[in-house]
Design a protein around this motif. Sequence first.
Motif, short mmCIF file in Angstrom:
data_model
loop_
_atom_site.label_atom_id
_atom_site.label_comp_id
_atom_site.label_asym_id
_atom_site.label_seq_id
_atom_site.Cartn_x
_atom_site.Cartn_y
_atom_site.Cartn_z
N LEU A 464 0.83 -1.20 0.00
CA LEU A 464 0.00 0.00 0.00
C LEU A 464 0.87 1.25 0.00
N ALA A 465 1.93 1.22 0.81
CA ALA A 465 2.81 2.39 0.89
C ALA A 465 3.46 2.66 -0.46
N ALA A 466 3.90 1.60 -1.13
CA ALA A 466 4.54 1.77 -2.44
C ALA A 466 3.55 2.33 -3.45
N ALA A 467 2.32 1.83 -3.41
CA ALA A 467 1.31 2.32 -4.34
C ALA A 467 0.96 3.77 -4.03
N ARG A 468 0.92 4.11 -2.75
CA ARG A 468 0.63 5.50 -2.37
C ARG A 468 1.75 6.43 -2.83
N ALA A 469 2.98 5.94 -2.69
CA ALA A 469 4.12 6.76 -3.10
C ALA A 469 4.06 7.02 -4.61
N ARG A 470 3.68 5.99 -5.35
CA ARG A 470 3.58 6.13 -6.80
C ARG A 470 2.47 7.11 -7.17
N LEU A 471 1.36 6.99 -6.47
CA LEU A 471 0.24 7.90 -6.72
C LEU A 471 0.65 9.34 -6.46
N ALA A 472 1.38 9.52 -5.35
CA ALA A 472 1.81 10.88 -5.01
C ALA A 472 2.81 11.40 -6.05
N ALA A 473 3.71 10.51 -6.45
CA ALA A 473 4.77 10.93 -7.37
C ALA A 473 4.21 11.31 -8.75
N ARG A 474 3.11 10.67 -9.14
CA ARG A 474 2.58 10.97 -10.47
C ARG A 474 1.33 11.83 -10.43
N SER A 475 1.12 12.49 -9.30
CA SER A 475 0.02 13.44 -9.21
C SER A 475 0.59 14.84 -9.33
N VAL A 476 -0.01 15.64 -10.17
CA VAL A 476 0.50 16.99 -10.38
C VAL A 476 -0.64 18.00 -10.40
N GLU A 477 -0.33 19.20 -9.94
CA GLU A 477 -1.29 20.29 -10.08
C GLU A 477 -0.86 21.09 -11.30
N LEU A 478 -1.75 21.18 -12.27
CA LEU A 478 -1.41 21.90 -13.49
C LEU A 478 -2.26 23.16 -13.60
N ASN A 479 -1.60 24.22 -14.07
CA ASN A 479 -2.30 25.51 -14.12
C ASN A 479 -2.39 26.10 -15.52
N THR A 480 -1.58 25.57 -16.45
CA THR A 480 -1.65 26.11 -17.81
C THR A 480 -1.90 24.99 -18.80
N TRP A 481 -2.49 25.37 -19.92
CA TRP A 481 -2.82 24.39 -20.95
C TRP A 481 -1.55 23.80 -21.55
N ASP A 482 -0.49 24.59 -21.61
CA ASP A 482 0.79 24.09 -22.12
C ASP A 482 1.32 22.95 -21.26
N GLU A 483 1.27 23.18 -19.95
CA GLU A 483 1.71 22.13 -19.02
C GLU A 483 0.85 20.88 -19.22
N PHE A 484 -0.42 21.13 -19.43
CA PHE A 484 -1.36 20.02 -19.57
C PHE A 484 -1.01 19.18 -20.80
N LEU A 485 -0.78 19.86 -21.92
CA LEU A 485 -0.44 19.14 -23.16
C LEU A 485 0.86 18.37 -22.99
N LYS A 486 1.79 18.96 -22.28
CA LYS A 486 3.08 18.31 -22.07
C LYS A 486 2.89 17.05 -21.22
N THR A 487 2.06 17.16 -20.18
CA THR A 487 1.82 16.03 -19.28
C THR A 487 1.16 14.86 -20.00
N PHE A 488 0.31 15.18 -20.97
CA PHE A 488 -0.42 14.10 -21.67
C PHE A 488 0.09 13.88 -23.09
N ALA A 489 1.34 14.29 -23.33
CA ALA A 489 1.93 14.09 -24.66
C ALA A 489 2.08 12.60 -24.93
N GLY A 490 1.91 12.24 -26.18
CA GLY A 490 2.06 10.83 -26.55
C GLY A 490 1.04 9.97 -25.85
#
Length: 552
Positions: A464-490
């Motif tokens: 559970l701890a490992a899964a939580r760490a992964r969830l935290a590591a890949r969670s991001v707060e995005l504020n601009t559309w550019d960042e968003f496109l970069k995050t979901f590229a490919g």
Amino acid sequence: MPDPTPAAVQSVHGRDCANSAHHSVLGGACLPGPRSASSRPMKPKASSEHEDQVGKAGGKITPRAEDYPQWYQDVIREAEMAEPAKVVKGCMVIKPHGYAVWEKIQRELDGRFKATGHKNAYFPLLIPQSFITKEAEHVEGFAPELAVVTHAGGEKLDEPYVIRPTSETVIGYFFSRWVDSYRDLPLLMNQWANVMRWEKRTRMFLRTTEFLWQEGHTAHANHQEAQEEVQRMLGVYGDFAEEVMAMPVIRGVKTESEKFAGALQSSCIEAMMQDGKALQAGTSHDLGQNFGKAFNVQFQTQAGNREYVWQTSWGVSTRLIGGLIMTHADDAGLVLPPRLAPIHVVIVPIFRSDDERSRVMAAAERIKAELVDIDISPPRARYRDFLEVVIDDRDMKPGAKFYDWERRGVPVRVELGPKDLEKDQVCVKMRVDSEAGKGKEFIPQAQFIATIRERLAKFQDALLAAARARLAARSVELNTWDEFLKTFAGEQSSFAWCHWDGTRETEARIKEQTRATIRCIPLPGQGPAPEPGQCIVTGKPSAQRVLIARAY
RNA sequence: CGGGACGUAGCCCAGUCUGGUAGGGCGCCUGGUUCGGAUCCAGGAGGUCGCAGGUUCAAAUCCUGCCGUCCCGACCA
């Protein structure tokens, strides 16, 4: 109270105890234990009479980094969880090892449903077609994926039957017959069943044409009670996912366009897979009075008025197994959390001579006998659960067995050889290195037995701890559309917390451009603390961030 | 349902372009040798090449249709 015997009768050969030759040899029982301890020749031949494929696997598991979808298929095949049904499009055969996991899931959940006052029932597989059409949104949502029975008994049916894609309609019909008074409410039911949805694209466990699930259906006297029920069961799902599956989830509410067809509002738990994609792991719907009105489920109130009931429905499916795999499994194969593992400990005997073999096997049997009496029932469980232990006495090189059990995700492996007997110790290897144990440990047998529960609990926590760490590591707060496109590229995906203006148009635009969707509007305490901001697409005001990700 | 890849022994695959006696590895069976991370040797069994048509003296191979699997989309509580 269940007898602990089942733990003792399990063996690697026990997967197909219907084998008649086997039964004739063993007098109708499937008991490898005593057989193994006898002075038989070193090369056991009994297993050759089984049709099982233990040890036949040995196929390649594609590394995750190389091809994630292929890895997923490989893990399922190599762990013998399931295989495509081939002869029926989009369906799968859940094999014994996969089904054993489902049985554990069922038992855990069933206990929680009963503890919250629900009773199991069973409704027909076939639903009159006219039922489906009674709720406008419901039919619109499900019509494209219905399988329909038009002929039966050699004759064309006057009215076709639909194979249930879900049971709100047929259950609504029966609720209308069962509910007369406010005294009949709340009506709290659950059914374990199979359903069928003719999906365009299927994936093992995640979306199959036929799948197993449970669907809870409840009727209440007022909206508030129904809403409380929705939250209660979402809570049960969330707790189950985290406590039992070791799979952290985000609890939230679906947007209008993502909600259940026929619901007022849908709540959900969303889990993150190792590739950053989201998996809707469970849903709990506030159906309002939609089905109550469609099926005329009315009751008389204390004041004497007639009112429609307020209903809920909630479900989780065999999809959870897909989530389990994509949360914990690694490049060596499946990894199972102890609370869902059909087998907790595998003992691999190591020996050279017949003499060593008999001494090691006898010691293995003694250790197993002690382990299988260990009660690992969860707190407040209404049943008793015991350690499941297998002694792998197959005629294979130990290394081959190690790989085999790793592919199957067994949490603890014990190696037992002549050196260990001399020192009264065991060699222990955990499926995944963690606080529960790193590398091969050599510890006294008594200590191993005395601490196995703690070891498993630690392993469970570590996953559970490992899964939580992964969830935290890949969670991001995005504020601009550019960042968003970069995050979901490919093909990439993360859990993106973004402000959204709340409109269907903006939601559709996000999906069109990135194939990411709004997974949910988080409940309090889930995700970042609410703070007002501006929509990442339109810049319009937003009260809180929502969860956006690509999804399975 | 659109685009792509594919379907040959239980599993993974070669052979298909260029038609001519169905192959390999793993697994399985027998015997021996081994056994603390996928032993080695010898012998052996196992396939109407997804299904159905067509072309041909001859089809795993070429053509048509269908079924199924995987990937990417569209669709999807």
